[in-house]
Design a protein around this motif. Structure first.
Motif, PDB file in Angstrom:
ATOM      1  N   GLY A 200      -1.251   7.994  -4.282  1.00  0.00           N
ATOM      2  CA  GLY A 200      -1.249   9.192  -3.451  1.00  0.00           C
ATOM      3  C   GLY A 200      -2.377   9.202  -2.447  1.00  0.00           C
ATOM      4  N   LYS A 201      -3.608   9.062  -2.911  1.00  0.00           N
ATOM      5  CA  LYS A 201      -4.762   9.312  -2.050  1.00  0.00           C
ATOM      6  C   LYS A 201      -4.958   8.265  -0.961  1.00  0.00           C
ATOM      7  CE  LYS A 201      -9.013   8.646  -3.412  1.00  0.00           C
ATOM      8  NZ  LYS A 201      -9.452   7.440  -2.693  1.00  0.00           N
ATOM      9  N   THR A 202      -4.471   7.049  -1.164  1.00  0.00           N
ATOM     10  CA  THR A 202      -4.654   5.991  -0.168  1.00  0.00           C
ATOM     11  C   THR A 202      -3.335   5.392   0.316  1.00  0.00           C
ATOM     12  OG1 THR A 202      -6.784   5.390  -1.130  1.00  0.00           O
ATOM     13  CG2 THR A 202      -5.731   3.756   0.278  1.00  0.00           C
ATOM     14  N   ALA A 203      -2.493   4.978  -0.623  1.00  0.00           N
ATOM     15  CA  ALA A 203      -1.296   4.222  -0.251  1.00  0.00           C
ATOM     16  C   ALA A 203      -0.290   5.059   0.518  1.00  0.00           C
ATOM     17  CB  ALA A 203      -0.644   3.632  -1.497  1.00  0.00           C
ATOM     18  N   GLU A 204      -0.254   6.358   0.272  1.00  0.00           N
ATOM     19  CA  GLU A 204       0.756   7.202   0.912  1.00  0.00           C
ATOM     20  C   GLU A 204       0.637   7.189   2.433  1.00  0.00           C
ATOM     21  OE1 GLU A 204       4.021   9.436   1.408  1.00  0.00           O
ATOM     22  OE2 GLU A 204       3.339   8.606  -0.501  1.00  0.00           O
ATOM     23  N   LEU A 205      -0.578   7.201   2.953  1.00  0.00           N
ATOM     24  CA  LEU A 205      -0.732   7.202   4.410  1.00  0.00           C
ATOM     25  C   LEU A 205      -0.320   5.873   5.027  1.00  0.00           C
ATOM     26  CD1 LEU A 205      -3.907   9.159   5.591  1.00  0.00           C
ATOM     27  CD2 LEU A 205      -1.495   9.646   6.000  1.00  0.00           C
ATOM     28  N   ASP A 229       7.983   0.571   1.379  1.00  0.00           N
ATOM     29  CA  ASP A 229       7.486  -0.153   0.203  1.00  0.00           C
ATOM     30  C   ASP A 229       6.341  -1.092   0.592  1.00  0.00           C
ATOM     31  OD1 ASP A 229       9.331   1.111  -1.396  1.00  0.00           O
ATOM     32  OD2 ASP A 229      10.746  -0.567  -1.414  1.00  0.00           O
ATOM     33  N   TYR A 230       6.493  -1.743   1.739  1.00  0.00           N
ATOM     34  CA  TYR A 230       5.440  -2.635   2.229  1.00  0.00           C
ATOM     35  C   TYR A 230       4.128  -1.863   2.401  1.00  0.00           C
ATOM     36  CZ  TYR A 230       2.557  -4.958   5.742  1.00  0.00           C
ATOM     37  OH  TYR A 230       1.496  -5.501   6.433  1.00  0.00           O
ATOM     38  N   GLY A 231       4.195  -0.732   3.111  1.00  0.00           N
ATOM     39  CA  GLY A 231       2.985   0.038   3.364  1.00  0.00           C
ATOM     40  C   GLY A 231       2.340   0.552   2.092  1.00  0.00           C
ATOM     41  N   ARG A 232       3.163   0.947   1.137  1.00  0.00           N
ATOM     42  CA  ARG A 232       2.631   1.492  -0.111  1.00  0.00           C
ATOM     43  C   ARG A 232       1.904   0.400  -0.916  1.00  0.00           C
ATOM     44  NH1 ARG A 232       3.686   6.201  -1.772  1.00  0.00           N
ATOM     45  NH2 ARG A 232       5.584   6.331  -0.506  1.00  0.00           N
ATOM     46  N   ALA A 233       2.538  -0.746  -1.070  1.00  0.00           N
ATOM     47  CA  ALA A 233       1.903  -1.842  -1.813  1.00  0.00           C
ATOM     48  C   ALA A 233       0.648  -2.332  -1.094  1.00  0.00           C
ATOM     49  CB  ALA A 233       2.897  -2.982  -2.011  1.00  0.00           C
ATOM     50  N   LEU A 234       0.708  -2.403   0.233  1.00  0.00           N
ATOM     51  CA  LEU A 234      -0.465  -2.812   1.009  1.00  0.00           C
ATOM     52  C   LEU A 234      -1.601  -1.824   0.808  1.00  0.00           C
ATOM     53  CD1 LEU A 234      -1.475  -4.867   3.248  1.00  0.00           C
ATOM     54  CD2 LEU A 234      -0.912  -3.039   4.875  1.00  0.00           C
ATOM     55  N   GLY A 235      -1.283  -0.524   0.811  1.00  0.00           N
ATOM     56  CA  GLY A 235      -2.315   0.492   0.625  1.00  0.00           C
ATOM     57  C   GLY A 235      -3.000   0.383  -0.720  1.00  0.00           C
TER      58      GLY A 235
END
Length: 353
Positions: A200-205, A229-235
């Motif tokens: 939530g705090k980092t990956a969501e953005l 999914d890419y952005g979430r895992a990267l975050g």
């Protein structure tokens, strides 16, 4: 969404060192990566920056000064870059993407300003935080200003999708921050709970940035989901690496206050692993050290960490999520933009700043 199974700890590379031992992979320089971004989407990034700067302004001299100050916190502009690269990789960059890139940067800056209050941080990007230069009241209100203006700007697109998705993302970011505050000082925090918090705090953005990039490029639904999914895992990979850097990094090089996780009794992945693998006697000692944060906390933990696989384990978990991110890109056709998105997954786990 994530695979939380613990992998065997592997030999790490040679980028960040703790007590003389290598813990990360070969370093991919920020300069080289940003040069590639500049070559591909430099003009588009400048256009998004012009939109951002035109919106982050005020006629009131005091508010104007504060807003100008926080633009110095922007750093690498990761989220606008992710949004524009995702658009370029899935259909092409449009005028709406410049607005959306400004919106995600505003939300990101708002969270940084509020985080600095929560962490009593003094420095960010080599300059004084708003709370240290002015006061906490100014920090909270300028963060609120950025949040509300982000929604105002997204509404200018005349498309409810952006407002709805950005509203959801902002709620999840705040929920993640609240969950982290609730779990402060909890020595029994599990890896699964930790991942839920940073999701939530980092990956969501990061996820909303890549999702909006693909969505407003009119990509197919499956591609939009893959980019999210890419952005979430990267975050997640970025956040785990940030947690390592908070323990291992050099404050002068990083350009921000370090050790705040320890001072605020936030249990991050390397510490979760350390406690999980320690003997009952060592667990009790480590918990006592963590429950009494001070200037010597890091040095008191050093020998316990050196004798464990905590740093290597966390670094390997970051690489696991970076790999997940790369696999999500298989839904995008080969292109220079996709290539840089792939390189960002390497950079997420190899950086030293």
């Amino acid at each position: 969404m994530f695979d939380n199974k613990r992998p065997p700890v592997k030999k790490a590379g040679k980028s960040i060192r703790y007590c003389g031992e290598a813990v990360m992979g070969d370093h991919l320089t920020t300069h080289d990566l940003l040069a590639r971004v500049e070559e591909l989407i430099g003009g588009e990034l400048e256009q998004a920056e012009r939109v951002f700067l035109s919106e982050v302004s005020s006629k009131h001299p005091y508010v104007h000064d504060v807003l100008q100050h926080i633009t110095r916190f922007q750093g690498k502009r990761l989220r606008p870059i992710l949004l524009l690269l995702s658009a370029a990789a899935t259909g092409g960059i449009k005028d709406s993407h410049y607005v959306l890139a400004s919106v995600v940067e505003m939300i990101h800056l708002a969270t940084l300003v509020h985080d600095d209050v929560l962490d009593d941080a003094l420095i960010r990007r080599h300059v004084a935080t708003v709370n240290s230069r002015w006061n906490n009241e100014t920090s909270v209100l300028v963060g609120d200003f950025l949040f509300t203006h982000a929604f105002h700007l997204s509404a200018s697109l005349g498309d409810a999708r952006a407002c709805r998705l950005i509203g959801r993302a902002t709620n999840l970011v705040c929920e993640g921050e609240l969950a982290q505050i609730y779990e402060r000082g909890n020595p029994n925090l599990s890896e699964e709970q930790y991942l839920q918090i940073i999701n939530g705090k980092t990956a969501e953005l990061c996820a909303i940035s890549t999702e909006l990039g693909a969505l407003y490029a009119d990509a197919d639904e499956s591609v939009v989901e893959a980019l999210e999914d890419y952005g979430r895992a990267l975050g997640v990979a970025f956040q785990i690496t940030d947690d390592l850097l908070d323990l291992l990094g050099d404050e002068a090089q990083m350009g921000k206050s370090l050790g705040s996780d320890l001072q605020k009794e936030k249990l991050t992945l390397p510490l979760i692993r350390l406690l999980d693998q320690s003997s009952p006697e060592d667990q009790a000692t480590i918990q006592e050290i963590l429950s009494q944060p001070g200037e010597e906390t890091k040095s008191r933990l050093a020998q316990f960490i050196k004798n464990s696989d905590a740093i290597e384990y966390a670094a390997n978990r970051a690489r696991d999520f970076a790999k997940q991110a790369r696999e999500s890109l298989k839904f995008c056709p080969a292109s220079p933009a996709r290539q840089i998105l792939e390189e960002l997954t390497e950079f997420a786990t190899q950086r030293t700043i």
